[in-house]
Design an enzyme around this catalytic site. Structure first.
Site, PDB file in Angstrom:
ATOM      1  N   GLY A 101       0.831  -1.202   0.000  1.00  0.00           N
ATOM      2  CA  GLY A 101       0.000   0.000   0.000  1.00  0.00           C
ATOM      3  C   GLY A 101       0.864   1.250   0.000  1.00  0.00           C
ATOM      4  N   SER A 102       0.367   2.250   0.707  1.00  0.00           N
ATOM      5  CA  SER A 102       1.013   3.568   0.641  1.00  0.00           C
ATOM      6  C   SER A 102       2.405   3.613   1.258  1.00  0.00           C
ATOM      7  CB  SER A 102       0.131   4.595   1.328  1.00  0.00           C
ATOM      8  OG  SER A 102      -1.139   4.605   0.723  1.00  0.00           O
ATOM      9  N   THR A 103       2.757   2.639   2.047  1.00  0.00           N
ATOM     10  CA  THR A 103       4.114   2.682   2.609  1.00  0.00           C
ATOM     11  C   THR A 103       5.150   2.657   1.491  1.00  0.00           C
ATOM     12  OG1 THR A 103       4.169   0.276   2.817  1.00  0.00           O
ATOM     13  CG2 THR A 103       3.451   1.503   4.745  1.00  0.00           C
ATOM     14  N   PHE A 104       4.753   2.140   0.326  1.00  0.00           N
ATOM     15  CA  PHE A 104       5.664   2.071  -0.810  1.00  0.00           C
ATOM     16  C   PHE A 104       5.951   3.462  -1.376  1.00  0.00           C
ATOM     17  CE2 PHE A 104       6.627   0.918  -5.324  1.00  0.00           C
ATOM     18  CZ  PHE A 104       7.745   0.159  -5.071  1.00  0.00           C
ATOM     19  N   LYS A 105       5.098   4.439  -0.987  1.00  0.00           N
ATOM     20  CA  LYS A 105       5.278   5.796  -1.514  1.00  0.00           C
ATOM     21  C   LYS A 105       6.619   6.379  -1.091  1.00  0.00           C
ATOM     22  CE  LYS A 105       0.367   6.746  -1.857  1.00  0.00           C
ATOM     23  NZ  LYS A 105      -0.803   7.229  -1.102  1.00  0.00           N
TER      24      LYS A 105
END
Lengths: 501, 496
Positions: free
Chosen positions: A221-225
């Site tokens: 999810g957004s942690t990959f941002k």
């Protein structure tokens, strides 16, 4: 009648000659094969004949051997119970051993070459000091908190994992996989009991034997941002640079639009990179990813540790617990060209991107530690059976440097923003600077989302003291906020009780 | 135990070669060899304690001393009642028996809780029971020596013994399984806590009968035969007892589910027949019957099962023990693993793990010992057995009457065959059949029967080595005089 008697004598000699030849065959030619046969219980009895060393953390024995009266003289017990199960593993009588028990088997059993001096000493003194002791880096307090908080999470997730690392050394402060199991019954000397306990665990649909922190991957999810943001910072985009955003964006060639988690998040056509991270703007990052290109993104992820499938966590530079490789996955059309839709989805940690909690913690640790990623390790020290000599003391080692100190500082600032005013507010620790990134990842259309949090804590001098990743599988709504809260608790415990440091 | 042969060439043998028999009893040699055997047994016990208890208790010598005392008693009986008996027999058997007791005591120590080991009484456990049985068996052997002053005297009771033997063999087969069956073999008579294996004694009784019958029928069997296909076949009416014994062996196999015993009786009979008639054809017929019977049993076992299923299973295990290593092949596999683990030198007395071997106190004792004394130790044990057998055959060669020759030869061969069957069985050379290992395995019946067997061999060897005293009472006279007559038997016929 003497002639036949003499012949009978010869016959007896021939019969005994056959016996003698056959014994030679068994006891000389086939001896090694029989001695090491899987069916030879003596191998096992010999293994349990000497006291196996302890596995300890923070001065407490978590795996220890007790003398018994049975055929197998020492029984392996795990006073730490389920809390440490995935780190320690277990040493069963008839099944394969796991965890640190497996990795450090030679040293714990006393058969390691490094212990030859102790064995010789035993020979002269007549003592039987047993195997060596393994001291872990785990902080008892951080592990307690991680285990309790995961089990009693407020969103009712049944599966999950948490791992905390000291960013400046790589020492693992806490490592928990949920659900866990009690390793003691598996080490029972009663083979049927042990097999029954194992079968029950193996057939459990929640997979308690899996080490979710190290060897299970899920969409981040957004942690990959953070990875995408790092790539952007290295490609001419500053933290204040305005990037395209908006309430909805449909990648070229694809009909399905990407939206933000909430209409209140970056509704304007443009947003600064800093704000895009702080508020987790999906439309901004999807367009950013497509702008940077698949190769740039994949390369940045690789530099952070994605695609590495030979990392182990145990002693530095030696075998350890195996880890799964995190993957950015496929973003291509069948003809080989980049599929913008897939790339856009991947940029927000969906599509085929998969990450282990360990990888999440390593990303946060690198950001906290001026861009340097230390190799994670669990074994702090190897102590002689009599505890007088230390055969190994971990000296931390740099694994790689995914980003420059400047980029790391920018990322740090963004992640601190997330905790101070964004989605990760629950991770805050008073007196410390905490940064992080939450993530909510769709697993399947009809299942609840996974909740993620990766983060770090800096002391008042700006020195990194802990990096964490918490993952709650199918936690549903509020999962990432709960993950952030748990992450903050674990780091606070790790700071208060530095464990192996 | 090759030491037994080292004293300078026996004057008795030298005398025989020169045609003059000198009287030398060699009882002192027997005494010193016996003491040596007991020292070895005591040393074995001390090594066991050092390995298992990490210390040697002050009482380690007690089992060896108890055995030594009773063997010394037997030695004294021999000294007075059979002064010319073979001096190597008693020490060799005493060594085996002592090591057996020592190993069983070692087994008890291994089984006992660690804290209780040092206080294990000498008559406790399997080892203690074996020690007690040994004392009884040796006294029995001494009694037999005292009663039977001349081996020829037993021939008077040959028919009675023959009938008794058959009854003893058949007894467990007709008794209900609850008091006769153990581990799938109907071989026992169990009353309360005491159980005996009548077959062990039947072996002796039947052999006396065989020897007597064959000596009487020698000429008819060897001369009145028809030649067919180059093999001499005796007349049907002379063949009767052969067929009867063959059938008994088969019946034992079928009803008592025991191939080992039937093989033993059959081999025993064929060999005594061969010795008596000096016809190789008997051996051929015996081998054909045996292998034919074994193949038939295997074939029937694989097709119709029933009473032959047990044999079929055993044969299958023998062909590939590792095919079912945790169930059917378990015993044999564990035996092989024990032997293999022992390797060349063994783990040392007390250093192995006989506890994990199934039936280690009975059928698999040789494997249990082998793990601890290794190939070299087992080879030495086999040599001791071989020595006993060859000494028995030597007595048969030297004794002057046909009955004695057949009796001693048959007994010695039977002992050797039994060792071959069980040791070959546990080491995978031949299919495994439940047999005791003479003088080693736990069990009173086996010990007593085998000690009686040794007493008979001692008696025959005494007769063989005793200086010939004719009516003139001369101490030494040229051999080749008229053989003394067996009770009721015709004089030995010397064939042209």
């Amino acid at each position: 009648m003497n002639a036949p008697l003499r012949r009978v004598g010869v016959v007896v000699m021939v019969l005994f000659g056959l016996l003698f030849a056959n014994l030679n065959w068994i006891q000389a030619y086939k001896a090694d094969e029989y001695r090491t046969s899987d069916y030879n219980g003596r191998v096992q009895v010999a293994e349990y004949d000497h006291k196996r060393g302890n596995i300890e953390a923070g001065g407490t024995a978590l795996a220890t051997s007790k003398a018994t009266n049975g055929t197998l003289k020492f029984l392996r017990t795990y006073p730490g119970g389920a809390k440490y199960a995935h780190v320690l593993g277990y040493k069963p009588v008839n099944l394969a051993d796991q965890g640190i028990e497996r990795v450090e088997n030679d040293f714990l059993a006393g058969t390691s070459d490094t212990l030859i001096g102790d064995r010789l000493k035993d020979m002269f003194t007549g003592d039987d000091t047993g195997g060596g002791n393994v001291l872990l880096t785990l902080s008892k307090r951080a592990q307690d908190v991680a285990y309790d908080q995961l089990r009693n999470n407020q969103v009712g997730a049944k599966r999950g994992a948490a791992i905390a690392i000291d960013p400046s050394t790589g020492a693992v402060q806490a490592l928990v996989s949920m659900p866990s199991f009690d390793p003691s019954p598996l080490a029972s000397h009663n083979g049927n009991e042990a097999a029954a306990a194992f079968n029950k665990l193996e057939q459990d649909p929640d997979g308690p034997l899996k080490n979710r922190a190290l060897s299970e991957t899920l969409p981040p999810g957004s942690t990959f941002k953070i990875v995408v943001a790092a790539a952007a910072l290295e490609n001419g985009i500053g933290k204040t640079t305005q990037i395209p955003a908006g309430p909805s964006w449909t990648p070229p060639t694809s009909g399905s639009p990407i939206r933000n988690a909430d209409p209140s998040i970056c509704p304007n056509p443009q947003v600064s990179l800093l704000d895009a991270v702080t508020y987790s703007c999906n439309t901004g990052f999807a367009q950013l990813g497509v702008q940077l290109g698949a190769d740039t993104l994949k390369e940045k992820a690789r530099q952070f540790g994605f695609e590495q499938d030979d990392l182990t966590v145990g002693q530095l530079g030696e075998d350890g617990l195996p880890t799964a490789a995190s993957r950015t996955g496929d973003m291509q059309n069948p003809d080989g060209s980049t599929d913008p839709a897939a790339l856009a989805q991947s940029s927000i940690g969906q599509n085929n991107v998969r990450m282990t909690p360990l990888q999440g913690a390593l990303i946060a640790a690198a950001v906290a530690n001026d861009g340097k990623q230390q190799r994670p390790y669990l074994v702090r020290q190897l102590l002689a059976p009599d505890r007088t000599t230390s055969y190994y003391t971990a000296k931390s080692r740099e694994l790689r440097q995914p980003v420059s100190p400047q980029v790391a500082a920018d990322l740090r600032e963004m992640m601190v923003g997330v905790v101070q005013k964004g989605t990760g507010r629950k991770a805050a620790i008073s007196g410390y600077t905490v940064g992080g990134k939450t993530g909510t990842a769709q697993s399947a259309p009809d299942r609840p989302d996974h909740g993620w949090f990766v983060g770090f804590a800096l002391d008042k001098n700006g020195k990194p003291v802990s990096a964490v990743c918490v993952m709650l599988e199918q936690a549903g709504s509020g999962g990432s906020a709960e993950a952030a809260r748990i992450g903050g608790q674990i780091m606070r415990a790790a700071i208060a009780d530095p464990g192996g440091r | 135990m090759t030491v037994a042969a080292t004293p300078a060439p026996s004057p008795a043998i030298a005398g025989e070669q020169s045609g003059v028999r000198l009287a030398r009893s060699r009882r002192n040699a027997e005494l010193s060899l016996l003491l040596l055997a007991m020292v070895l047994v005591a040393a074995y016990g001390a090594t066991v304690e050092a390995n298992l208890l990490d210390t040697v208790t002050p009482d380690f010598w007690m089992p060896a001393a108890a055995l030594g005392a009773v063997f010394l008693g037997l030695h004294l009986v021999i000294r007075f009642l059979a002064p010319f008996a073979d001096p190597a027999l008693l020490p060799a058997v005493a060594l085996l028996n002592g090591l057996g007791v020592g190993f069983l005591r070692r087994f008890d120590l291994g089984e006992a809780p660690v804290d209780d080991r040092e206080s294990l009484a000498i008559f406790a456990g399997v080892g203690g029971r074996q020690l007690a049985w040994t004392l009884g068996a040796v006294i029995l052997a001494a009694a037999l020596l005292a009663i039977m002053r001349d081996h020829r005297s037993v021939s008077r009771y040959a028919y009675t013994l023959g009938l008794g033997g058959i009854v003893l063999v058949m007894l467990p087969a007709v008794l209900p399984a609850s008091i006769s069956e153990r581990n799938g073999a109907k071989l026992w008579i169990q009353v309360g806590s005491i159980s005996i294996q009548p077959g062990e004694f039947a072996k002796l009784a039947l052999l006396v009968f065989f020897a007597y019958y064959l000596v009487r029928k020698r000429e008819v069997l060897s001369l009145a035969s028809r030649r067919f296909l180059g093999v001499d076949f005796p007349r049907g009416r002379d063949l009767g007892p052969v067929v009867v014994v063959w059938l008994i062996s088969l019946l034992v196999l079928v009803f008592e589910k025991d191939l080992g015993t039937s093989l033993l009786y059959f081999g025993m009979f064929v060999v005594t027949l061969y010795i008596a008639t000096e016809r190789v054809s008997w051996l051929l017929i015996g081998l054909v019957l045996f292998f034919g019977g074994a193949y038939l049993a295997y074939f029937l076992g694989s097709t119709i099962g029933g009473p032959f299923a047990n044999f079929y299973v055993r044969a299958e295990i023998w062909l590939d023990p590792f095919a079912d290593p945790t169930d059917k092949g378990y015993q044999l596999v564990q035996g092989l693993l024990a032997l293999g683990t022992g390797g060349l030198f063994g783990a040392g007395p007390g250093g192995g793990q006989p506890e994990i071997l199934p039936e280690v106190e009975n059928d698999f004792i040789f494997a249990g010992i082998g793990e601890e004394i290794g190939l070299f130790g087992l080879s030495a044990l086999l040599v001791v057995y071989l020595l006993i057998v060859e000494r028995g055959l030597r007595a048969a060669l030297a004794v002057r009457d046909s009955f004695g020759k057949l009796l001693a030869g048959g007994l010695a061969f039977t002992l050797g065959l039994q060792v071959f069957v069980i040791v070959g069985g546990i080491s995978g050379l031949i299919p495994l059949t439940g047999q005791t290992t003479p003088f080693l395995s736990a069990g009173g019946s086996s010990l007593m029967a085998n000690w009686l067997l040794i007493a008979v061999l001692l008696r025959v060897s005494d007769g063989a080595r005793r200086p010939v005293t004719g009516s003139g009472g001369k101490a030494a006279r040229p051999s080749g005089g008229p053989p003394e007559q067996l009770h009721g038997a015709p004089t030995e016929v010397i064939k042209p």
